[in-house]
Scaffold this motif. Structure first.
Motif, PDB file in Angstrom:
ATOM      1  N   THR A 180       0.842  -1.190   0.000  1.00  0.00           N
ATOM      2  CA  THR A 180       0.000   0.000   0.000  1.00  0.00           C
ATOM      3  C   THR A 180       0.880   1.244   0.000  1.00  0.00           C
ATOM      4  O   THR A 180       2.105   1.154   0.077  1.00  0.00           O
ATOM      5  N   THR A 181       0.249   2.396  -0.131  1.00  0.00           N
ATOM      6  CA  THR A 181       0.883   3.677   0.147  1.00  0.00           C
ATOM      7  C   THR A 181       0.118   4.300   1.308  1.00  0.00           C
ATOM      8  O   THR A 181      -0.953   3.808   1.675  1.00  0.00           O
ATOM      9  N   PRO A 182       0.618   5.368   1.908  1.00  0.00           N
ATOM     10  CA  PRO A 182       0.046   5.836   3.172  1.00  0.00           C
ATOM     11  C   PRO A 182      -1.321   6.513   3.086  1.00  0.00           C
ATOM     12  O   PRO A 182      -2.027   6.589   4.096  1.00  0.00           O
ATOM     13  N   GLN A 183      -1.715   7.035   1.909  1.00  0.00           N
ATOM     14  CA  GLN A 183      -2.913   7.870   1.873  1.00  0.00           C
ATOM     15  C   GLN A 183      -4.201   7.052   1.927  1.00  0.00           C
ATOM     16  O   GLN A 183      -4.255   5.904   1.499  1.00  0.00           O
ATOM     17  N   ASN A 210       4.599   1.417   1.060  1.00  0.00           N
ATOM     18  CA  ASN A 210       5.546   1.924   0.080  1.00  0.00           C
ATOM     19  C   ASN A 210       5.388   3.440  -0.047  1.00  0.00           C
ATOM     20  O   ASN A 210       4.369   4.003   0.347  1.00  0.00           O
ATOM     21  N   MET A 211       6.416   4.107  -0.588  1.00  0.00           N
ATOM     22  CA  MET A 211       6.402   5.572  -0.743  1.00  0.00           C
ATOM     23  C   MET A 211       6.124   6.253   0.597  1.00  0.00           C
ATOM     24  O   MET A 211       5.403   7.244   0.672  1.00  0.00           O
ATOM     25  N   SER A 212       6.709   5.701   1.626  1.00  0.00           N
ATOM     26  CA  SER A 212       6.500   6.209   2.991  1.00  0.00           C
ATOM     27  C   SER A 212       7.529   7.293   3.294  1.00  0.00           C
ATOM     28  O   SER A 212       8.525   7.066   3.971  1.00  0.00           O
ATOM     29  N   GLY A 213       7.282   8.458   2.758  1.00  0.00           N
ATOM     30  CA  GLY A 213       8.216   9.562   2.937  1.00  0.00           C
ATOM     31  C   GLY A 213       9.174   9.674   1.765  1.00  0.00           C
ATOM     32  O   GLY A 213       9.735   8.675   1.316  1.00  0.00           O
ATOM     33  N   PHE A 214       9.355  10.888   1.259  1.00  0.00           N
ATOM     34  CA  PHE A 214      10.269  11.172   0.150  1.00  0.00           C
ATOM     35  C   PHE A 214      11.604  11.637   0.721  1.00  0.00           C
ATOM     36  O   PHE A 214      11.653  12.553   1.546  1.00  0.00           O
ATOM     37  N   ILE A 215      12.667  10.987   0.299  1.00  0.00           N
ATOM     38  CA  ILE A 215      14.004  11.369   0.745  1.00  0.00           C
ATOM     39  C   ILE A 215      14.661  12.180  -0.371  1.00  0.00           C
ATOM     40  O   ILE A 215      14.910  11.661  -1.467  1.00  0.00           O
ATOM     41  N   CYS A 216      14.933  13.436  -0.116  1.00  0.00           N
ATOM     42  CA  CYS A 216      15.521  14.318  -1.113  1.00  0.00           C
ATOM     43  C   CYS A 216      16.938  13.844  -1.464  1.00  0.00           C
ATOM     44  O   CYS A 216      17.771  13.649  -0.569  1.00  0.00           O
ATOM     45  N   PRO A 217      17.217  13.640  -2.762  1.00  0.00           N
ATOM     46  CA  PRO A 217      18.547  13.163  -3.143  1.00  0.00           C
ATOM     47  C   PRO A 217      19.641  14.218  -2.963  1.00  0.00           C
ATOM     48  O   PRO A 217      20.821  13.889  -3.006  1.00  0.00           O
ATOM     49  N   HIS A 218      19.261  15.473  -2.730  1.00  0.00           N
ATOM     50  CA  HIS A 218      20.241  16.556  -2.604  1.00  0.00           C
ATOM     51  C   HIS A 218      20.606  16.845  -1.149  1.00  0.00           C
ATOM     52  O   HIS A 218      21.787  16.927  -0.801  1.00  0.00           O
ATOM     53  N   ASP A 224       6.843  13.944   3.871  1.00  0.00           N
ATOM     54  CA  ASP A 224       5.737  12.989   3.755  1.00  0.00           C
ATOM     55  C   ASP A 224       4.763  13.460   2.686  1.00  0.00           C
ATOM     56  O   ASP A 224       3.668  13.978   2.971  1.00  0.00           O
ATOM     57  N   ILE A 225       5.138  13.277   1.419  1.00  0.00           N
ATOM     58  CA  ILE A 225       4.315  13.776   0.317  1.00  0.00           C
ATOM     59  C   ILE A 225       3.037  12.970   0.133  1.00  0.00           C
ATOM     60  O   ILE A 225       2.081  13.458  -0.466  1.00  0.00           O
ATOM     61  N   PHE A 226       2.998  11.738   0.612  1.00  0.00           N
ATOM     62  CA  PHE A 226       1.792  10.912   0.543  1.00  0.00           C
ATOM     63  C   PHE A 226       1.216  10.661   1.941  1.00  0.00           C
ATOM     64  O   PHE A 226       0.610   9.629   2.191  1.00  0.00           O
ATOM     65  N   LYS A 227       1.413  11.620   2.853  1.00  0.00           N
ATOM     66  CA  LYS A 227       1.042  11.441   4.271  1.00  0.00           C
ATOM     67  C   LYS A 227       1.960  10.365   4.866  1.00  0.00           C
ATOM     68  O   LYS A 227       2.923   9.918   4.249  1.00  0.00           O
ATOM     69  N   SER A 228       1.654   9.925   6.062  1.00  0.00           N
ATOM     70  CA  SER A 228       2.442   8.863   6.692  1.00  0.00           C
ATOM     71  C   SER A 228       1.611   8.181   7.761  1.00  0.00           C
ATOM     72  O   SER A 228       0.648   8.739   8.280  1.00  0.00           O
ATOM     73  N   GLY A 229       1.992   6.942   8.043  1.00  0.00           N
ATOM     74  CA  GLY A 229       1.374   6.219   9.147  1.00  0.00           C
ATOM     75  C   GLY A 229       0.075   5.521   8.831  1.00  0.00           C
ATOM     76  O   GLY A 229      -0.479   4.826   9.685  1.00  0.00           O
ATOM     77  N   GLY A 230      -0.428   5.662   7.603  1.00  0.00           N
ATOM     78  CA  GLY A 230      -1.710   5.042   7.276  1.00  0.00           C
ATOM     79  C   GLY A 230      -1.674   3.528   7.358  1.00  0.00           C
ATOM     80  O   GLY A 230      -2.628   2.900   7.823  1.00  0.00           O
ATOM     81  N   ALA A 231      -0.581   2.933   6.916  1.00  0.00           N
ATOM     82  CA  ALA A 231      -0.481   1.477   6.939  1.00  0.00           C
ATOM     83  C   ALA A 231      -0.433   0.947   8.368  1.00  0.00           C
ATOM     84  O   ALA A 231      -0.940  -0.140   8.653  1.00  0.00           O
ATOM     85  N   PRO A 247      10.746   4.047   2.138  1.00  0.00           N
ATOM     86  CA  PRO A 247      10.751   5.428   1.655  1.00  0.00           C
ATOM     87  C   PRO A 247      10.731   5.503   0.136  1.00  0.00           C
ATOM     88  O   PRO A 247      11.028   4.527  -0.559  1.00  0.00           O
ATOM     89  N   PHE A 248      10.355   6.680  -0.355  1.00  0.00           N
ATOM     90  CA  PHE A 248      10.354   6.923  -1.799  1.00  0.00           C
ATOM     91  C   PHE A 248      11.648   7.624  -2.178  1.00  0.00           C
ATOM     92  O   PHE A 248      11.951   8.708  -1.695  1.00  0.00           O
ATOM     93  N   GLU A 249      12.425   6.962  -3.042  1.00  0.00           N
ATOM     94  CA  GLU A 249      13.672   7.541  -3.518  1.00  0.00           C
ATOM     95  C   GLU A 249      13.654   7.567  -5.050  1.00  0.00           C
ATOM     96  O   GLU A 249      13.363   6.552  -5.679  1.00  0.00           O
ATOM     97  N   PRO A 250      13.962   8.712  -5.666  1.00  0.00           N
ATOM     98  CA  PRO A 250      13.949   8.794  -7.135  1.00  0.00           C
ATOM     99  C   PRO A 250      14.805   7.742  -7.820  1.00  0.00           C
ATOM    100  O   PRO A 250      14.478   7.280  -8.922  1.00  0.00           O
ATOM    101  N   LEU A 251      15.891   7.328  -7.203  1.00  0.00           N
ATOM    102  CA  LEU A 251      16.773   6.341  -7.819  1.00  0.00           C
ATOM    103  C   LEU A 251      16.084   4.990  -8.014  1.00  0.00           C
ATOM    104  O   LEU A 251      16.479   4.209  -8.889  1.00  0.00           O
TER     105      LEU A 251
END
Length: 289
Positions: A180-183, A210-218, A224-231, A247-251
């Protein structure tokens, strides 16, 4: 000695006498014989599309390989197979002989997808329910899987023909990992997947957020672009385990498009470490059975 020799399970078609002209019985015998060599079957599913289910299935399968397990991955998404591209095998086709269809191999995984059987990557697969069931049955029964510790099945979203056929065909030693994702909009549909598993008496190993928080590559900062804790809330509500918050990582996306799985390219990343924890939880659950 094969895993079927000496077995006295009367419910198994291999130990039954059937009509040699009965094609369905002969198919069931081939299926049961193939599955005798597979210790554990894990259905990776979700009631919602776009939650990263295929990404989870690929990287979880490779995490199990990294822990020394013999693993197969079967893509049963009939209309939108993703596995060939995600593992850098687009355009390749399996070999076959009288023994069956031989799975492709990459990164220590045995792989099969209907995508390997199409003439081109743009060809549409047009099938109704009964044809889907037959296709999945054939992929399980006619592919020479050999002896495996785990066979993972990457399902399309929802609780329709493909996951239903998979659960009905796989038999003993099966379980599910639900993604799932958090939303809330995802969690509502994912709860239906858990209900589906319980209705079919399919054990649920646990839930992966999945996608539990976006980690900035920079800068490395988490958002928490998709909220958090829903699961976590859903896990508590349904009394199943929350295996991980990935977490959600662009890589991860870049690697999937390039056929370079993230867990192999960046084994020390937060995503890879978390998915190794999911693999360990799957192994622990299997060992309890």
């Amino acid at each position: 000695m094969s895993s079927c020799e000496g077995c006295s399970d009367g419910s198994c078609s291999i130990n039954q006498q059937g009509n040699p002209q009965d094609e369905q019985f002969q198919m069931r015998q081939r299926l049961d014989k193939r599955m005798c060599g597979v210790k554990n079957k894990i259905v990776v599913m979700s009631g919602k599309g776009g939650v990263g289910k295929s990404t989870t299935a690929v990287n979880l399968a490779l995490a199990l390989v990294k822990q020394g397990k013999k693993v197969g991955l079967l893509d049963i998404d009939i209309h939108g197979p993703s596995i060939p591209k995600m593992l850098g095998l687009e355009g390749q086709h399996p070999n076959a002989d009288e023994a069956g269809i031989y799975p492709l191999e990459a990164f220590g995984l045995k792989l099969m997808s209907i995508g390997f059987l199409l003439a081109s990557t743009s060809e549409a697969t047009i099938m109704r329910g009964p044809m889907k069931h037959g296709a999945i049955q054939q992929l399980l029964a006619d592919v020479v899987w050999g002896d495996l510790d785990y066979l993972l099945l990457d399902c399309p979203p929802g609780t329709g023909d493909e996951p239903l056929s998979a659960v009905q065909l796989l038999g003993a030693g099966s379980a599910a990992v639900v993604v799932t994702t958090p939303q809330d909009v995802a969690l509502t549909d994912v709860e239906k997947s858990i209900s589906f598993c319980r209705e079919l008496k399919l054990p649920v190993v646990g839930l992966v957020e999945n996608m539990s928080g976006f980690i900035c590559p920079h800068c490395g900062e988490r958002s928490d672009i998709f909220k958090s804790g829903g699961a976590k809330v859903l896990a508590e509500k349904t009394s199943i385990s929350l295996l991980a918050q990935v977490p959600f990582e662009p890589l991860v996306v870049i690697g999937g498009d390039a056929g370079k799985p993230h867990i192999l390219e960046y084994p020390e990343s937060a995503t890879s470490v978390t998915l190794q924890q999911v693999a360990s939880a799957v192994i622990a659950a299997s060992d309890k059975e």
